[in-house]
Design an enzyme around this catalytic site. Structure first.
Site, PDB file in Angstrom:
ATOM      1  N   CYS A   1      14.910 -55.135  38.590  1.00 38.51           N
ATOM      2  CA  CYS A   1      14.716 -55.996  36.906  1.00 38.51           C
ATOM      3  C   CYS A   1      14.682 -54.287  35.920  1.00 38.51           C
ATOM      4  O   CYS A   1      14.779 -54.575  34.453  1.00 38.51           O
ATOM      5  CB  CYS A   1      13.255 -55.922  37.265  1.00 38.51           C
ATOM      6  SG  CYS A   1      11.710 -55.294  37.494  1.00 38.51           S
TER       7      CYS A   1
ATOM      8  N   HIS B   1      12.448 -82.073   4.776  1.00 34.46           N
ATOM      9  CA  HIS B   1      14.052 -81.969   4.531  1.00 34.46           C
ATOM     10  C   HIS B   1      14.488 -80.362   4.574  1.00 34.46           C
ATOM     11  O   HIS B   1      15.670 -81.054   5.073  1.00 34.46           O
ATOM     12  CB  HIS B   1      13.492 -83.096   2.866  1.00 34.46           C
ATOM     13  CG  HIS B   1      15.094 -82.846   2.840  1.00 34.46           C
ATOM     14  ND1 HIS B   1      15.515 -82.304   1.809  1.00 34.46           N
ATOM     15  CD2 HIS B   1      16.051 -83.920   2.978  1.00 34.46           C
ATOM     16  CE1 HIS B   1      16.740 -82.276   1.535  1.00 34.46           C
ATOM     17  NE2 HIS B   1      16.591 -83.591   1.940  1.00 34.46           N
TER      18      HIS B   1
END
Length: 816
Positions: free
Chosen positions: A775, A444
């Site tokens: 990279c 919840h």
């Protein structure tokens, strides 16, 4: 069977029916039976034929509720109660709710309604008497509220009204239905309707009476057909705990969590990306001997340390999530991710869907704005838990352990509590952030925090002890799945980037990633895939143990280390399998996040001193004077001293490609000194089922040594592509140790010698028809270096996530 049980009923006007059976209603009947019941009917009618099991039952209609209110003549009294409603005044809100509920409960049902409910329940009992109508027994049912404004895609009214489980007998069913009608006026429901612009008497209530699934003897939980934190559409997220599912919904337990990749699951693969064990300390069961319907009992330690579901059950639930999502998307004419409750019957072993509703948070977010949060400073970490969302919030803490004390909460404070339920919502909407001791990412507190766009950390276990009322804290959910509560009010930055009309570039823009926890959110950044995924991060942070220590577990000499590894691998009799599972799921998650775009995964490139720092590593690692230039990368993989460990990496990569179906993963070999060494590595990989060219497997090599550049034409005969590692290439071209502060000022990728090496590598790759990218750090740090690469015609650049958008724009300008 159902039709047989209902024979003899005269035709009814659906609009004026007191009772409608689930199979007689569908998604268009929210006005008749509320969102929850309409969804159940839709699922039974359209998806049960496909094998999705849903317990049967009937709806006490919204007309029945209005008939009750009208026949009793209490509508004017209810309107009078709410005439001066002030939801910001908790005393006023509580008073109004108490009076409305009392009025409903003290007003008897009309005889026609009582008779209709009793008759329908009797027929449901006959249905579940297995055809023996002569021995009808009362069946256990769930009585669930279903409001006519509930489960709308733009507003979730779920959980606002009451649910009663294990209700048995006509009298009990009537009482529970009456209580459900009254729960239309709980404090949280009144507040929620007011805040969403609904008149208090505009919303009516239907009640679902559904056969119980005996998950009190097995497990239950919640699943979403979308990642709840990032909105990533290709993942099914499942939570599970022992017993009835109410504990998971309410956040009373920390459940197990599973993530499944939907696209390759559809294609017949088994792509379980994550399995995270929860503490699951309680389970809700039938109270067979007491006066209550249900009760919570402790789960034995041995059971808590096991997963609730088998892999086959996880995959089955994920398939059902896909089917339900596809159906609702087709019916509604737009993509509709779903919020689904499931239960496993402990008697039959069957899985069931007990609720399904449209997801109401991620599906409503704009996909054109990328919003990121970043801390500008850090401090002492007070507590940690499961992060909800990616936001950051700071303020004064308010510890509240009892809902009766919520009037103490002040707007803008951070709520610290054990768990929340809908009774807490009047203050939750005023909170800067929410922290709970228990609960998973479908509880919840998590759902409400997402609706309000505030950070929440759930499942902290001890936050109410670690944090004190009045303490200034910062709640950060910006660093992946682990949320952190910092001491003090820390400064943080919020960035927003518009993703509309971004240019397309000839040069592929890829991303450098390492942490699987963050990749679903990173996948929303426009890019062409991943140019560098480092396995070292996964090994160091998630596996933690040296692979040879796992293989030789029984021979470990350090008793303390052995105990730590035993604790890490306690669910594994086969210790090496722990390494394979963790690595496959971690790297597989990265491949899934960007699927079907290429994801280049660099195989492990620890240096000996870094390997030695892993648990058990000191026993298996030599001491080197200069580990940077020593036994690392390719030279390990075929070495008799390490090849058993490399076999585990190969097994993980094979599982990702062959079992998970993520063939977009491209392995890359680091620190490969010679073409012959490359051939030895490929031969070692082939022994373990990774044969270059088979099943589309490409293998790349890092271009980070001068030999890789000078012999690029020969390396191109061994490998399918290159990725320039500018950090090591700069280090080895200039002959300096990048870790040494004494020569750090000389380290610069823009050095002319380094640039000439880069230029030669790109030109040779082009001549030999091989792909080549970069990279390293350089293009992320230096725009002029990125421009230099564009001019050379490099195929791709892989950048740090925070550099992708600005470099993309710069590359587009350079190309034009």
């Amino acid at each position: 069977m159902v039709e047989a049980a209902k024979q003899g009923l005269s035709p009814i006007n659906r609009e004026n029916a007191l009772i409608l059976w689930f199979e007689d209603v569908g998604i268009k009947d929210v006005g008749l039976v509320g969102g929850k019941n309409a969804s159940l009917g839709e699922t039974i009618a359209n998806l049960q034929p496909e094998g999705i099991k849903v317990p049967g039952g009937f709806a006490v209609t919204a007309f029945a509720y209005r008939y009750f209110i009208e026949s009793a003549g209490i509508e004017s009294s209810l309107r009078q109660i709410f005439a001066d409603l002030n939801v910001d005044d908790l005393n006023n809100l509580r008073s109004k709710g108490r009076k409305a509920r009392s009025l409903i409960l003290n007003t008897p049902f009309p005889e026609e309604l009582k008779r209709a409910i009793a008759d329908a329940y009797q027929k449901l009992c006959e249905i579940y008497s297995q055809g023996d109508l002569s021995e009808t027994r009362y069946v256990d049912v769930a009585i669930r509220s279903s409001a006519t404004a509930e489960d709308l895609p733009e507003a979730s009214f779920a959980g606002q009204q009451e649910t009663y489980l294990n209700v048995c007998g006509v009298k009990s069913v009537l009482e529970a239905t009456h209580k459900c009608f009254a729960s239309l006026f709980t404090d949280r429901a009144i507040s929620y309707r007011h805040n969403n612009g609904f008149d208090q008497l505009q919303v009516a209530l239907s009640v679902g009476v559904q056969k119980m699934v005996r998950s009190d003897l097995a497990a239950a939980g919640v699943m979403f057909s979308i990642d709840t934190e990032t909105g990533f559409k290709n993942a099914a997220f499942i939570t599970a705990a022992y017993g009835l599912g109410e504990n998971v919904v309410q956040g009373a337990v920390n459940p197990d969590e599973y993530v499944v990749f939907k696209p390759t699951l559809k294609a017949g693969y088994r792509p379980i990306l994550k399995k995270r064990i929860g503490t699951k300390e309680l389970k809700m069961v039938y109270d067979l001997e007491g006066s209550k319907l249900t009760k919570n009992v402790s789960v034995p330690k041995k059971a808590r340390e096991k997963f609730c579901l088998s892999d086959e059950e996880i995959l089955q639930l994920a398939r059902w999530a896909i089917a339900i999502e596809d159906h609702y998307s087709q019916v509604r004419g737009l993509y509709t991710p779903m919020d689904i409750e499931w239960a496993k019957d402990g008697i039959t072993g069957d899985l069931f869907i007990v609720q399904a509703r449209p997801e109401t948070v991620q599906s409503q977010k704009s996909s054109n704005i990328l919003k990121t949060y970043q801390l500008q400073e850090t401090s002492e970490v007070v507590a940690t838990g499961r992060s909800v969302g990616s936001a950051i919030g700071s303020g004064t803490a308010r510890v509240i352990l009892n809902v009766n004390e919520i009037n103490l909460f002040q707007p803008g404070e951070i709520l610290i509590t054990n768990r929340t339920d809908p009774d807490w919502e009047p203050i939750m909407k005023k909170a800067r952030a929410i922290v709970t001791n228990s609960g998973g990412r479908t509880c919840h507190a998590a759902i409400i925090a997402r609706e309000m766009g505030i950070p929440a950390i759930v499942g902290c276990e001890n936050a109410t002890e670690k944090v004190k009322t009045g303490q200034e804290i910062t709640v950060s959910c910006a660093d992946g799945e682990e949320g952190k509560i910092y001491s003090g009010l820390l400064s943080f930055e919020i960035k927003e980037a518009a993703l509309d009309e971004l240019p397309r570039t000839r040069t592929q823009i890829l991303m450098n990633v390492g942490d699987p926890q963050q990749v679903f959110s990173l996948a929303s950044i426009p890019c062409d895939g991943v140019g560098l995924a480092r396995l070292e991060f996964i090994i160091a942070n998630y596996i933690q143990a040296h692979p040879l220590a796992l293989i030789n577990f029984d021979k470990l000499e350090d008793k303390l280390v052995k105990a730590k590894i035993a604790e890490l691998t306690k669910r594994y009799e086969d210790k090496p399998q722990y390494f394979v599972d963790k690595l496959a799921r971690g790297a597989g998650t990265i491949a899934a996040a960007f699927y079907p775009k290429p994801v280049i995964v660099r195989l492990s490139d620890f240096k000996t001193n870094e390997y030695a720092n892993l648990l058990g590593g000191k026993q298996f690692e030599p001491k080197e004077e200069n580990p940077m230039l020593g036994w690392r990368g390719a030279s390990r993989y075929y070495d008799p001293q390490y090849r058993q460990a490399f076999a585990l990496e190969c097994a993980a990569i094979k599982r990702i490609r062959d079992e998970m179906g993520l063939t977009n993963l491209i392995p890359m070999i680091p620190f490969c000194r010679t073409p012959d060494e490359g051939r030895l590595v490929l031969a070692e990989m082939a022994k373990h089922g990774l044969e270059r060219g088979k099943n589309g497997l490409e293998v790349y090599v890092m271009c980070e040594l001068p030999s890789n550049v000078i012999l690029a034409d020969e390396f191109s005969q061994v490998f399918d592509g290159f990725s320039i590692g500018s950090n090591d290439l700069t280090q080895l071209t200039l002959g300096l140790d990048r870790d040494s502060a004494l020569v750090a000022k000389l380290f610069d990728e823009r050095n002319e010698g380094v640039k000439r090496m880069v230029k030669l590598a790109i030109e040779t790759a082009k001549k030999t028809g091989r792909k080549i990218g970069i990279c390293g750090q350089a293009p992320s740090d230096y725009p002029e270096f990125a421009k230099f690469l564009v001019e050379l015609g490099i195929d791709s650049m892989s950048l740090n996530p925070d550099s992708v958008l600005k470099t993309l724009l710069m590359v587009a300008e350079a190309e034009s």
